[in-house]
Design an enzyme around this catalytic site. Structure first.
Site, short mmCIF file in Angstrom:
data_model
loop_
_atom_site.label_atom_id
_atom_site.label_comp_id
_atom_site.label_asym_id
_atom_site.label_seq_id
_atom_site.Cartn_x
_atom_site.Cartn_y
_atom_site.Cartn_z
N ASP A 46 0.89 -1.17 0.00
CA ASP A 46 0.00 0.00 0.00
C ASP A 46 0.93 1.22 0.00
O ASP A 46 1.51 1.55 1.02
CB ASP A 46 -0.89 -0.05 1.25
CG ASP A 46 -1.72 1.23 1.44
OD1 ASP A 46 -1.66 2.11 0.56
OD2 ASP A 46 -2.41 1.31 2.47
N LYS B 44 3.08 11.44 -3.12
CA LYS B 44 2.06 10.78 -3.95
C LYS B 44 1.18 11.80 -4.67
O LYS B 44 0.71 11.56 -5.77
CB LYS B 44 1.21 9.88 -3.05
CG LYS B 44 0.25 8.99 -3.78
CD LYS B 44 -0.29 7.96 -2.80
CE LYS B 44 -1.47 7.21 -3.34
NZ LYS B 44 -1.97 6.22 -2.37
N GLU C 184 -6.95 0.86 -4.90
CA GLU C 184 -7.04 0.65 -3.46
C GLU C 184 -8.37 0.02 -3.01
O GLU C 184 -8.35 -0.95 -2.24
CB GLU C 184 -6.79 1.98 -2.73
CG GLU C 184 -5.32 2.38 -2.83
CD GLU C 184 -5.06 3.86 -2.62
OE1 GLU C 184 -5.99 4.58 -2.19
OE2 GLU C 184 -3.93 4.32 -2.88
N ASP D 233 -13.98 4.69 1.73
CA ASP D 233 -12.60 4.94 2.20
C ASP D 233 -12.45 6.40 2.61
O ASP D 233 -12.36 7.29 1.77
CB ASP D 233 -11.63 4.59 1.03
CG ASP D 233 -10.16 4.83 1.40
OD1 ASP D 233 -9.90 5.42 2.47
OD2 ASP D 233 -9.29 4.43 0.60
#
Ligand code: AMP
Length: 622
Positions: A21, A83, A183, A205
């Site tokens: 992850d 990211k 994800e 999420d």
């Protein structure tokens, strides 16, 4: 042992395959072991690596916990949240750059580069350092293991350049990427929902800064993402901010406006707010307590869970609205959802869980740690790809439509948004001008009907076409998106076999906001877009008709009476003028008029064709 090993080189070294992850704040490795995915531990602690890199004055870069600790003393040489920069250009980062402690610029390819210690470094290079550290942690968890391949997760909204940048990072880190997986898809795998024949799954999420929801379907071992939606400005940090705002309002009498804006005060307030929020996830009330030794401030205020829930209710509602939208995209009612999965630290907030349960009408899965679910799912996927027993196939969807520009600036969509990947679509096109030997292709992404309103992903040229009359070449344009979401476009002329291909280059990507914005713009402008597109198509048609009339005008003069010829001439002038306009109505009228006025000429031309055909010529030769 039961973990995935490629082969045993000797007694001491094992090649291992993991799931990673690769997060904005933290990255985490997991592995398939003893028939289930497991988080790797080093010295009893999860092998979590904060996604932070510090570049010291001398020596190699420092990554992870130590780098995060150095952020306070060396902020200008410490890189976090890399990211958010992956696959992006400077223009995409306008908001982020202002708050950054280091300088950033763009290289000649439109790729962001960060300036640290006089060196320019790209996001994939920084990510590679984080991935390398994650692998070292994974290797430390085993005696003499060597990580060789990995499944790496990315947000569902990552576009092609962002996925490419992630692949580049892995390559730089010396890891073979088995697959890039979304994800939410990984999260549902972690719960083994593929094994349960779950039907339809919603993955909710809610992390620190962003919210994502995905709707997935599982049928006969095929795992498919039906729709995704999200909000890049919604997360637990916003919950904290509401408590900070409350503190600032109540302290307004005690502190000056300058003191209330002071970075040290704000930092202390944020930490106190998060602490209070975490406690309220298990206690009915907790004190929001701040003390600032510098200013002698010590302030305390009891917050009840009820009060906190009242504050955050509008934010939770925004996430629920996104859920409703993704269900609408998937054309499903809430009752069609069989399982709900929670991901992200902020789903520990009881009010969030309650809202999700109420909306979907069922209890969400909370058995796994919401911060570990994605890594666990990545490990499960790695096991599948290494030929494990779980017989599943993973599919994701494209977040935006993809197509090419056609004559007149319209867009021909080859792949509609929310199409399942991997997928391909081929469509036939032809030339517009006689003797045309090259065609420029512009590859587009977006929901709007006109090319200029969409985002250009790349351009390429098909050259070396044999000179043929307009409309004769048969050009097949093929769009192919592979399982990682990478787009390849191929154009091929059938008769000559001339071919040209591009893999869409990692130009800078779209922000999630832009994806949202583009979707919204597609809805908001549906009527205008339709009209604009129709106008562009009609103008292109008028162009073709005018050229045909011009080409055959000698025959018209020879065979048509004066009145018909005048009428044609008039319609021709009017049509030419209409192509300068933008309003649909006059263009439509002019086109219809031109068609009507040119009908007698068309009849004469058809007549000639028939005569010539009868005299032995084939239609294609005419
Ligand atoms: P993530 O990005 O998934 O790691 O989520 C981080 C966010 O989850 C931060 O805003 C945390 O404050 C929040 N969070 C973590 N644990 C809890 C908890 N027990 N209650 C409320 N929020 C939490």
């Amino acid at each position: 042992m039961g973990y995935i090993e490629l082969d045993v080189i000797d007694d001491r070294q094992k090649k291992i395959v993991i799931g990673i992850d690769l997060g904005t704040t933290n990255s985490l490795p997991a592995i398939w072991m003893d028939d289930r995915p497991q988080i790797l531990h080093v010295e009893g602690q999860p092998a979590l690596v904060p996604s932070v890199v510090n570049f010291p004055e001398s020596g190699p870069p420092i990554v992870g916990h130590e780098a995060r600790a150095r952020a306070v003393i060396d902020p200008t040489n410490t890189i976090f949240s890399i990211k958010r920069f992956m696959g992006r250009g400077l223009a995409d980062l306008e908001v982020d750059t202002r708050t950054l402690p280091y300088a950033i610029s763009e290289n000649e390819n439109g790729v962001v580069q960060i300036e640290v210690r006089g060196r320019k470094i790209t996001p994939p290079e920084v990510s590679a350092l984080i991935l390398r550290k994650v692998c070292e942690q994974a290797e430390a968890a085993f005696e003499n293991g060597e990580v060789v391949s990995a499944v790496i997760t990315v947000p569902a909204y990552f576009d092609d350049p962002q996925r490419q940048a992630t692949r580049d990072a892995a390559r730089l880190a010396g890891i073979e990427v088995l697959r890039i997986v979304n994800e939410p898809t990984a999260a549902s795998l972690a719960y083994g929902l593929d094994q349960k024949g779950a039907g339809t799954v919603a993955v909710y999420d809610l992390g620190g800064g962003t919210f994502d929801v995905s709707v997935l379907s599982i049928e006969e071992g095929v795992f498919q993402v039906l729709a995704t939606s999200g909000d890049t400005q919604l997360g637990g940090d916003d919950f904290d901010r509401l408590l900070v705002d409350l503190a600032r309002t109540e302290l307004a009498g005690q502190l000056s406006p300058e003191e209330l804006r002071d970075p040290a005060f704000l930092q202390a307030a944020r930490l106190a707010a998060e602490k209070c929020k975490l406690a309220l996830s298990k206690d009915p009330e907790h004190d929001l307590h701040m003390s600032l030794p510098g200013s002698g401030l010590s302030w305390r205020r009891t917050i009840t869970r009820e009060e906190f829930e009242g504050l955050i209710a509008p934010l939770i509602q925004r996430s629920i609205d996104c859920c409703a939208r993704s269900l609408a995209d998937a054309e499903l009612e809430t009752s069609a959802v069989n399982e709900v999965v929670l991901v992200g630290g902020s789903t520990r907030v009881p009010a969030v869980r309650a809202a999700v349960e109420k909306f979907f009408g069922r209890k969400p899965h909370t058995e796994l740690d919401p911060d570990q679910v994605v890594a666990l799912g990545a490990a499960a996927q790695a096991q599948v790809l290494m030929g494990g027993t779980r017989d599943i196939l993973l599919m994701d969807v494209t977040p935006l439509s993809l197509g090419i520009e056609t004559v007149g600036g319209a867009v021909a969509k080859l792949i509609e948004r929310n199409s399942t990947v991997p997928c391909s679509h081929t469509e036939g096109f032809t030339t517009y001008v006689d003797g045309q030997t090259a065609i420029d292709f512009r590859v587009l992404q977006g929901e709007r009907e006109l090319a200029d309103d969409c985002r250009t992903l790349g351009r390429f040229k098909l050259t070396g076409l044999p000179a043929m009359p307009a409309g004769m070449p048969r050009i097949a344009v093929r769009f192919h998106i592979d399982a990682d979401g990478v787009l390849t476009v191929t154009a091929k002329e059938k008769a000559s076999g001339v071919e040209s291909t591009i893999e869409v280059k990692p130009m800078h990507g779209l922000t999630d906001d832009e994806v949202e914005g583009m979707l919204q713009a597609g809805f908001d402008n549906a009527k205008e877009d339709f009209d604009a597109r129709r106008a562009a198509d009609l103008k292109a048609e008028i162009g073709i008709m005018l050229r045909a009339i011009e080409k055959n005008f000698d025959q018209a003069r020879e065979h048509l009476d004066k009145e018909t010829l005048d009428d044609l001439e008039e319609a021709r002038v009017a049509a030419q003028a209409a192509t300068e306009q933008d309003d649909l109505k006059p263009i439509q009228t002019a086109r219809d008029r031109l068609e009507e006025a040119s009908t007698p000429l068309a009849a004469i031309l058809m007549d000639n064709v028939v005569k010539q055909a009868v005299s032995g010529k084939k239609l294609e030769d005419l």
